[in-house]
Design a protein around this motif. Structure first.
Motif, mmCIF file in Angstrom:
data_model
loop_
_atom_site.group_PDB
_atom_site.id
_atom_site.type_symbol
_atom_site.label_atom_id
_atom_site.label_comp_id
_atom_site.label_asym_id
_atom_site.label_seq_id
_atom_site.Cartn_x
_atom_site.Cartn_y
_atom_site.Cartn_z
ATOM 1 N N ARG A 31 -6.997 -7.366 25.082
ATOM 2 C CA ARG A 31 -7.397 -5.992 25.436
ATOM 3 C C ARG A 31 -6.214 -5.029 25.286
ATOM 4 O O ARG A 31 -6.368 -3.919 24.788
ATOM 5 N N TRP A 34 -5.893 -4.390 21.668
ATOM 6 C CA TRP A 34 -6.959 -3.497 21.210
ATOM 7 C C TRP A 34 -6.656 -2.050 21.608
ATOM 8 O O TRP A 34 -6.795 -1.128 20.812
ATOM 9 N N TYR A 47 -15.636 1.382 19.344
ATOM 10 C CA TYR A 47 -16.041 -0.027 19.328
ATOM 11 C C TYR A 47 -15.523 -0.797 20.545
ATOM 12 O O TYR A 47 -15.716 -2.010 20.643
ATOM 13 N N VAL A 51 -16.655 -4.787 20.401
ATOM 14 C CA VAL A 51 -15.845 -5.622 19.517
ATOM 15 C C VAL A 51 -15.684 -7.030 20.107
ATOM 16 O O VAL A 51 -15.638 -7.202 21.321
ATOM 17 N N SER A 52 -15.638 -8.016 19.232
ATOM 18 C CA SER A 52 -15.348 -9.395 19.631
ATOM 19 C C SER A 52 -13.941 -9.749 19.179
ATOM 20 O O SER A 52 -13.442 -9.205 18.192
ATOM 21 N N ALA A 53 -13.333 -10.688 19.893
ATOM 22 C CA ALA A 53 -11.979 -11.113 19.539
ATOM 23 C C ALA A 53 -11.947 -12.618 19.296
ATOM 24 O O ALA A 53 -12.715 -13.383 19.895
ATOM 25 N N ALA A 54 -11.044 -13.017 18.429
ATOM 26 C CA ALA A 54 -10.753 -14.431 18.214
ATOM 27 C C ALA A 54 -9.232 -14.569 18.175
ATOM 28 O O ALA A 54 -8.548 -13.728 17.600
ATOM 29 N N TYR A 59 -13.041 -17.976 19.149
ATOM 30 C CA TYR A 59 -13.485 -16.823 19.919
ATOM 31 C C TYR A 59 -12.810 -16.818 21.277
ATOM 32 O O TYR A 59 -12.603 -17.873 21.883
ATOM 33 N N LYS A 61 -12.024 -14.261 25.047
ATOM 34 C CA LYS A 61 -12.294 -13.076 25.857
ATOM 35 C C LYS A 61 -11.154 -12.091 25.657
ATOM 36 O O LYS A 61 -10.036 -12.477 25.324
ATOM 37 N N MET A 62 -11.458 -10.832 25.915
ATOM 38 C CA MET A 62 -10.423 -9.803 25.772
ATOM 39 C C MET A 62 -9.325 -9.965 26.814
ATOM 40 O O MET A 62 -8.231 -9.432 26.654
ATOM 41 N N PHE A 74 -10.190 -9.123 15.238
ATOM 42 C CA PHE A 74 -11.182 -8.283 15.903
ATOM 43 C C PHE A 74 -12.361 -8.113 14.962
ATOM 44 O O PHE A 74 -12.187 -7.793 13.784
ATOM 45 N N PRO A 77 -19.469 -5.430 15.875
ATOM 46 C CA PRO A 77 -20.815 -5.998 16.012
ATOM 47 C C PRO A 77 -21.476 -6.083 14.647
ATOM 48 O O PRO A 77 -21.211 -5.276 13.758
#
Length: 81
Positions: A31, A34, A47, A51-54, A59, A61-62, A74, A77
C-alpha cells in the motif's frame, strides 16, 4: 530498500512504463508503494480500491510488508464478457 514494480494494462498506460524501480523505507507495505506511485501519477489514484497486488509472483494483500529486491506487480481490475 529497492523494489521493482511491474504494471499492466491501463496502469502501464498511465505511467508510460511496464517496469519501474523505487526506493522505500524498511517495513514499507505494498500500500505504501501504491500510494507513492499515486503521488507521482495522480490518475493511478482512481484504481486505489480496485487494484490487485502480487509480490514475487504470488497474490498478496496490500498490507504485505516488502523486502529489498522484491518484485511487486499491480494489476487493474479485469472485465470480460
Amino acid at each position: 530498500m529497492r523494489v521493482t514494480v511491474r504494471l499492466f494494462a491501463r496502469l502501464r498506460d498511465i505511467t508510460g512504463a511496464g517496469e519501474l524501480t523505487r526506493e522505500l523505507p524498511d517495513g514499507a507495505t505494498a500500500r505504501v508503494l501504491w500510494d507513492l506511485l499515486a503521488s507521482e501519477y495522480a490518475e493511478l489514484d482512481t484504481y486505489r480500491d480496485a487494484v490487485s497486488a502480487a509480490v514475487n509472483a504470488e497474490y498478496a494483500k496490500m498490507s504485505r510488508r516488502l523486502a529489498d529486491g522484491d518484485e511487486v506487480a499491480f494489476l487493474p481490475p479485469v472485465s470480460g464478457g
